[in-house]
Design an enzyme around this catalytic site. Structure first.
Site, PDB file in Angstrom:
ATOM      1  N   ASN A  25     -10.393  -0.428   0.313  1.00 22.10           N
ATOM      2  CA  ASN A  25      -8.944  -0.271   0.218  1.00 22.10           C
ATOM      3  C   ASN A  25      -8.463  -0.880  -1.100  1.00 22.10           C
ATOM      4  OD1 ASN A  25      -6.168  -0.484   0.434  1.00 22.10           O
ATOM      5  ND2 ASN A  25      -6.178  -1.311   2.517  1.00 22.10           N
ATOM      6  N   CYS A  49       0.812  -1.225   0.000  1.00 16.32           N
ATOM      7  CA  CYS A  49       0.000   0.000   0.000  1.00 16.32           C
ATOM      8  C   CYS A  49       0.841   1.269   0.000  1.00 16.32           C
ATOM      9  CB  CYS A  49      -0.944  -0.005   1.195  1.00 16.32           C
ATOM     10  SG  CYS A  49      -2.101  -1.378   1.150  1.00 16.32           S
ATOM     11  N   HIS A  63      -3.596   7.146   2.700  1.00 17.43           N
ATOM     12  CA  HIS A  63      -3.976   5.819   2.200  1.00 17.43           C
ATOM     13  C   HIS A  63      -5.355   5.457   2.760  1.00 17.43           C
ATOM     14  CE1 HIS A  63      -3.986   1.689   1.167  1.00 17.43           C
ATOM     15  NE2 HIS A  63      -3.722   1.238   2.378  1.00 17.43           N
TER      16      HIS A  63
HETATM   17  N1  COA Z   1     -18.304  -8.763  10.493  1.00 14.71           N
HETATM   18  C1  COA Z   1     -18.731  -9.013  11.747  1.00 14.71           C
HETATM   19  N2  COA Z   1     -17.884  -9.313  12.758  1.00 14.71           N
HETATM   20  C2  COA Z   1     -16.575  -9.350  12.482  1.00 14.71           C
HETATM   21  C3  COA Z   1     -16.073  -9.109  11.192  1.00 14.71           C
HETATM   22  C4  COA Z   1     -16.993  -8.805  10.182  1.00 14.71           C
HETATM   23  N3  COA Z   1     -16.616  -8.552   8.913  1.00 14.71           N
HETATM   24  N4  COA Z   1     -14.722  -9.222  11.226  1.00 14.71           N
HETATM   25  C5  COA Z   1     -14.380  -9.526  12.486  1.00 14.71           C
HETATM   26  N5  COA Z   1     -15.516  -9.605  13.245  1.00 14.71           N
HETATM   27  C6  COA Z   1     -15.618  -9.908  14.675  1.00 14.71           C
HETATM   28  C7  COA Z   1     -14.411 -10.644  15.206  1.00 14.71           C
HETATM   29  O1  COA Z   1     -14.555 -12.035  15.000  1.00 14.71           O
HETATM   30  C8  COA Z   1     -14.466 -10.274  16.667  1.00 14.71           C
HETATM   31  O2  COA Z   1     -15.426 -11.053  17.297  1.00 14.71           O
HETATM   32  P1  COA Z   1     -15.190 -11.594  18.792  1.00 14.71           P
HETATM   33  O3  COA Z   1     -15.078 -10.357  19.628  1.00 14.71           O
HETATM   34  O4  COA Z   1     -16.411 -12.388  19.049  1.00 14.71           O
HETATM   35  O5  COA Z   1     -13.919 -12.373  18.738  1.00 14.71           O
HETATM   36  C9  COA Z   1     -14.994  -8.840  16.654  1.00 14.71           C
HETATM   37  O6  COA Z   1     -15.646  -8.673  15.392  1.00 14.71           O
HETATM   38  C10 COA Z   1     -13.923  -7.789  16.806  1.00 14.71           C
HETATM   39  O7  COA Z   1     -12.894  -8.089  15.886  1.00 14.71           O
HETATM   40  P2  COA Z   1     -11.602  -7.214  15.768  1.00 14.71           P
HETATM   41  O8  COA Z   1     -10.678  -7.804  14.761  1.00 14.71           O
HETATM   42  O9  COA Z   1     -11.081  -6.953  17.169  1.00 14.71           O
HETATM   43  O10 COA Z   1     -12.226  -5.857  15.199  1.00 14.71           O
HETATM   44  P3  COA Z   1     -11.544  -4.460  15.028  1.00 14.71           P
HETATM   45  O11 COA Z   1     -12.326  -3.447  15.742  1.00 14.71           O
HETATM   46  O12 COA Z   1     -10.042  -4.520  15.277  1.00 14.71           O
HETATM   47  O13 COA Z   1     -11.722  -4.193  13.476  1.00 14.71           O
HETATM   48  C11 COA Z   1     -10.520  -4.253  11.407  1.00 14.71           C
HETATM   49  C12 COA Z   1     -11.124  -5.075  12.541  1.00 14.71           C
HETATM   50  C13 COA Z   1      -9.897  -5.220  10.406  1.00 14.71           C
HETATM   51  C14 COA Z   1     -11.623  -3.454  10.744  1.00 14.71           C
HETATM   52  C15 COA Z   1      -9.459  -3.283  11.994  1.00 14.71           C
HETATM   53  O14 COA Z   1      -8.599  -3.992  12.870  1.00 14.71           O
HETATM   54  C16 COA Z   1      -8.641  -2.631  10.933  1.00 14.71           C
HETATM   55  O15 COA Z   1      -9.144  -1.868  10.121  1.00 14.71           O
HETATM   56  N6  COA Z   1      -7.317  -2.858  10.928  1.00 14.71           N
HETATM   57  C17 COA Z   1      -6.447  -2.258   9.936  1.00 14.71           C
HETATM   58  C18 COA Z   1      -6.577  -2.987   8.640  1.00 14.71           C
HETATM   59  C19 COA Z   1      -5.838  -2.323   7.515  1.00 14.71           C
HETATM   60  O16 COA Z   1      -5.634  -1.136   7.548  1.00 14.71           O
HETATM   61  N7  COA Z   1      -5.422  -3.102   6.536  1.00 14.71           N
HETATM   62  C20 COA Z   1      -4.784  -2.633   5.368  1.00 14.71           C
HETATM   63  C21 COA Z   1      -3.366  -2.343   5.593  1.00 14.71           C
HETATM   64  S1  COA Z   1      -2.679  -1.545   4.207  1.00 14.71           S
END
Ligand code: COA
Length: 318
Positions: A275, A110, A244
């Protein structure tokens, strides 16, 4: 070591896939995705490859720049989702647009578009090249595991391009690279050596979302602040921040750390693009450019982060 942006272009495949559409494949819902990421829909390719999308964005950028493909001296491309490892994306796009100049790819996930800008600035400084085309193009939909709700909701397909010429508008950059594959990776898994003894990796995007989030919200403000200090620029002088587009919450967190820049200066199109990896920055630049939002002389911070891990911030005068 500097350049001027002569023209911009972008391309999105026509199919727009909403969060409700994705909820048909995995256990998720619009409320979860939109509140955690700001994403409501993303474009997904059905019959176009990353090189075809990249070529369309490139042709639009050439038109905007007012030059022909055979006037290009160099083509740099970035992708993590191209249709081939060999030939390079740049060579595919070179042929598709009818250019004859050197063409090669740069790999930095990215952050790649800003790494290409840095590289192009260095090439232009040598005087050897005068017109450089940069293309970021992605068909992320083909490298995602569509049964993994933690990743397949985040990404989209699309392409963006810019044409550069020598100028005074690239004012500096600041970057950090921290090598390692644990947090974010996309393995290749080709061939079938009868001698290989280890497990073969899953060749789709693997991501620790929480760690990626922490890395981004820590390093993006850090690199922007270091860039501003290095260039002697005040936050109040910044007209636009082009970040980004990975998660609206990350962009908002960066904005909260940079209190001297008004929140409305942080541009965003993530709601309906998701993204698009190496394409987010040129896509957003092109969309805002075509809307007439940028005035000549506007000062903008452009910042990206991603697999590597890496983070880079650049200062550009439009
Ligand atoms: N729909 C519903 N629930 C979901 C889900 C979805 N698409 N994806 C994950 N969950 C659930 C998980 O299983 C977890 O459940 P649990 O509490 O029962 O275990 C809960 O939601 C929380 O998951 P978590 O991963 O802690 O959520 P988060 O608040 O960290 O959000 C992202 C997840 C991926 C949105 C976030 O971490 C993020 O944006 N990270 C950066 C990613 C990024 O920038 N990537 C590109 C890099 S260039």
């Amino acid at each position: 070591m500097s350049f001027r942006i002569m023209g911009t272009g972008s391309y999105l495949p026509p199919l727009s896939v909403t969060n409700d559409d994705i909820a048909k494949y995995v256990d998720t819902n619009d409320e979860w995705i939109s509140t955690r990421t700001g994403i409501r829909s993303r474009h997904v390719a059905t019959d176009e490859t990353a090189s075809e999308m990249g070529a369309k964005a490139a042709l639009e950028a050439l038109k905007d720049a007012g030059i022909q493909a055979d006037e290009l001296d160099l083509i740099l491309c970035a992708t993590v989702s191209g249709e081939y490892i060999v030939p390079s994306m740049a060579c595919l796009i070179q042929r598709a647009i009818g250019a004859h100049c050197p063409a090669f790819d740069m790999s930095s996930a990215c952050s790649a578009f800003l790494v290409m800008m840095e590289t192009a600035a260095a090439y232009l400084a040598t005087g050897r090249y005068r017109r450089i085309l940069l293309v970021g193009t992605e068909q992320m939909s083909r490298v995602l595991d569509w049964t993994d709700r933690s990743t397949c909701i985040l990404f989209g397909d699309g392409a963006g391009a810019v044409v550069l010429e020598p100028g005074e508008n690239y004012l500096g950059s600041h970057m950090v690279f921290m090598g390692g594959e644990e947090v974010l990776n996309l393995p290749t898994n080709v061939g079938n050596s009868p001698y290989w003894t280890l497990e073969r990796p899953r060749d789709t995007v693997n991501m620790n979302g929480g760690e990626t989030y922490k890395f981004a919200t820590r390093t993006v403000p850090q690199e922007i602040l270091a860039l501003l200090e290095q260039t002697g620029t005040q936050q109040s002088e910044i007209d636009w921040v082009v970040c980004h587009q990975a998660n609206q919450r990350i962009i908002d967190a960066v904005a909260r750390r940079l209190k001297g820049i008004a929140p409305e200066k942080f541009l965003s199109n993530i709601a309906d693009h998701g993204n698009t990896t190496a394409a987010t920055i040129p896509l957003l630049l092109d969309e805002c450019n075509k809307k007439g939002m940028f005035k000549r002389g506007d000062l903008m911070v452009v910042a990206a982060f991603g697999g590597g891990l890496s983070c880079i911030a650049s200062l550009i005068r439009w």
